[in-house]
Design an enzyme around this catalytic site. Structure first.
Site, PDB file in Angstrom:
ATOM      1  CB  SER A  96      18.763 -27.462 -86.160  1.00  0.00           C
ATOM      2  OG  SER A  96      19.967 -28.390 -85.496  1.00  0.00           O
ATOM      3  CE  LYS A  99      22.159 -23.459 -91.595  1.00  0.00           C
ATOM      4  NZ  LYS A  99      22.777 -24.782 -91.022  1.00  0.00           N
TER       5      LYS A  99
HETATM    6  C1  LIG Z   1      22.644 -24.429 -89.925  1.00  0.00           C
HETATM    7  C2  LIG Z   1      22.141 -25.406 -88.919  1.00  0.00           C
HETATM    8  C3  LIG Z   1      22.976 -25.108 -87.377  1.00  0.00           C
HETATM    9  C4  LIG Z   1      23.051 -23.567 -87.485  1.00  0.00           C
HETATM   10  O1  LIG Z   1      22.436 -22.410 -87.599  1.00  0.00           O
HETATM   11  P1  LIG Z   1      23.206 -21.035 -87.584  1.00  0.00           P
HETATM   12  O2  LIG Z   1      21.985 -20.520 -88.720  1.00  0.00           O
HETATM   13  O3  LIG Z   1      24.519 -21.427 -88.607  1.00  0.00           O
HETATM   14  O4  LIG Z   1      23.409 -20.852 -85.869  1.00  0.00           O
HETATM   15  C5  LIG Z   1      21.734 -25.661 -86.804  1.00  0.00           C
HETATM   16  N1  LIG Z   1      21.836 -27.012 -86.865  1.00  0.00           N
HETATM   17  C6  LIG Z   1      21.996 -27.675 -88.079  1.00  0.00           C
HETATM   18  C7  LIG Z   1      21.249 -29.373 -88.484  1.00  0.00           C
HETATM   19  C8  LIG Z   1      22.240 -26.589 -89.507  1.00  0.00           C
HETATM   20  O5  LIG Z   1      22.088 -26.684 -90.336  1.00  0.00           O
END
Ligand SMILES: *Cc1c(COP(=O)(O)O)cnc(C)c1O
Length: 328
Positions: A308, A55
């Site tokens: 992510s 993010k």
């Molecule tokens: C925000 C987030 C997502 C999903 O991202 P989007 O852009 O909302 O689809 C996935 N994994 C983590 C760890 C996140 O913080």
């Protein structure tokens, strides 16, 4: 209303903008998964990104694009945790005041990390959607700039830089697997990948408990889902009835979407800890879960999984490690 379409060039520009604020994360091969799947399986480690999730990329791109007046007035956002932390971090680096609206569902460690970054933290509701409504009221009252967690061309372009790095680091990918909530991450990655090589498959993964984008895709229109407690707290929340970008981008660029259960998420978190010595949060582990539990048919020979985020309370991580038998 007129909408600006996000392009590959926007992602390339974002890459230049965000460089001073984020890192290029490692891409590692998972020997265990490669051997058990009979394919080369790579993990893109955004859990090691600044602020513990990808993010920071979108937040850096958005905040660096603000006018000096907007910077002076400050920004506001609503978040399930990671976006708030990313905005708080980038805002502090750039000397911008940030207001972060969180719901009561956000884990304590995420709230604490955001407070530690000098942001103004407001707990604005029981669910993400409630907090969203409250944030919009405060934004208008105080003349702040809203930094949307996913449905904004600059956020999407920032997250898309993950796709550029993936393609540079692994030639000839067949499949890319990406965690999915509001769809900012997968929209950016899929755009980067499909504009370069449309034959690469892009697959989105989310949790069974409250999969807003998944249900909306199947309904062919935006639907609301009940928010339920889940290990993948970062993936909770709706995609917005006023969604302008990510719903149509996911419809256009993403080949398939899949669901994983709570026990599969726990298994994937334990796997990452045991085999890779990595702490991965539930939302970050859903892609690993799909390959660990054989959910994707026809992976091809070379597969990248985006990991992510890593912001999980340690008490939760170690409870799962014990329950999954990787810690006594
Ligand atoms: C925000 C987030 C997502 C999903 O991202 P989007 O852009 O909302 O689809 C996935 N994994 C983590 C760890 C996140 O913080």
């Amino acid at each position: 209303m007129s909408f600006k379409e996000v392009t590959l060039n926007d992602i390339r520009e974002a890459y230049q903008h965000i460089r001073p604020l984020v890192i290029r994360t490692p891409l590692i091969e998972s020997q265990h998964l490669s051997e058990s799947l009979g394919a080369r399986l790579f993990l893109k480690l955004e859990n090691l990104q600044v602020t513990g999730s990808f993010k920071a990329r979108g937040a850096a791109n958005k905040l660096r694009s603000l006018s000096s007046g907007e910077r002076e007035r400050g920004v506001i956002t609503v978040s399930s945790g990671n976006h708030g932390r990313a905005v708080a971090y980038v805002a502090r680096e750039l000397g911008i005041h940030a207001v972060i609206c969180l719901s009561e569902a956000v884990p304590v460690s995420k709230v604490e990390e955001i407070r530690a970054l000098d942001a103004e933290v407001l707990i604005c509701g029981r669910t993400y959607d409630e907090a969203d409504g409250e944030a919009q009221r405060i934004q208008t009252d105080r003349g702040l700039t809203m930094v949307h967690p996913f449905d904004d061309p600059l956020i999407i372009a920032g997250q898309g830089t993950v796709g550029l790095e993936l393609m540079e680091d692994t030639p000839r990918l067949d499949t890319v697997i990406v965690p999915l909530s509001g769809g900012g991450l997968i929209s950016g990655i899929a755009l980067a990948i499909k504009s370069t090589d449309p034959s690469i498959r892009v697959i989105g993964v989310t949790m069974e408990r409250g999969p807003a984008m998944y249900r909306s895709l199947r309904a062919g229109k935006i639907v609301e889902v009940e928010e339920e407690p889940t290990l993948a707290d970062a993936l909770a929340g709706g995609i917005g009835f006023d969604n302008a970008y990510t719903f149509s981008m996911v419809q256009r660029y993403v080949d398939d979407t899949l669901l994983v259960s709570e026990s599969e998420i726990a298994g994937a978190m334990a796997f990452a800890l045991e085999k890779h010595r990595l702490i991965v949060e539930g939302g970050g582990a859903v892609g690993i879960a799909t390959v660990l539990y054989g959910k994707v048919k026809e992976l091809g020979e070379r597969v990248a999984v985006v990991v992510s985020g890593g912001n999980v309370d340690l008490s939760t991580m170690f409870r799962i490690a014990r329950e999954q038998g990787v810690l006594q």
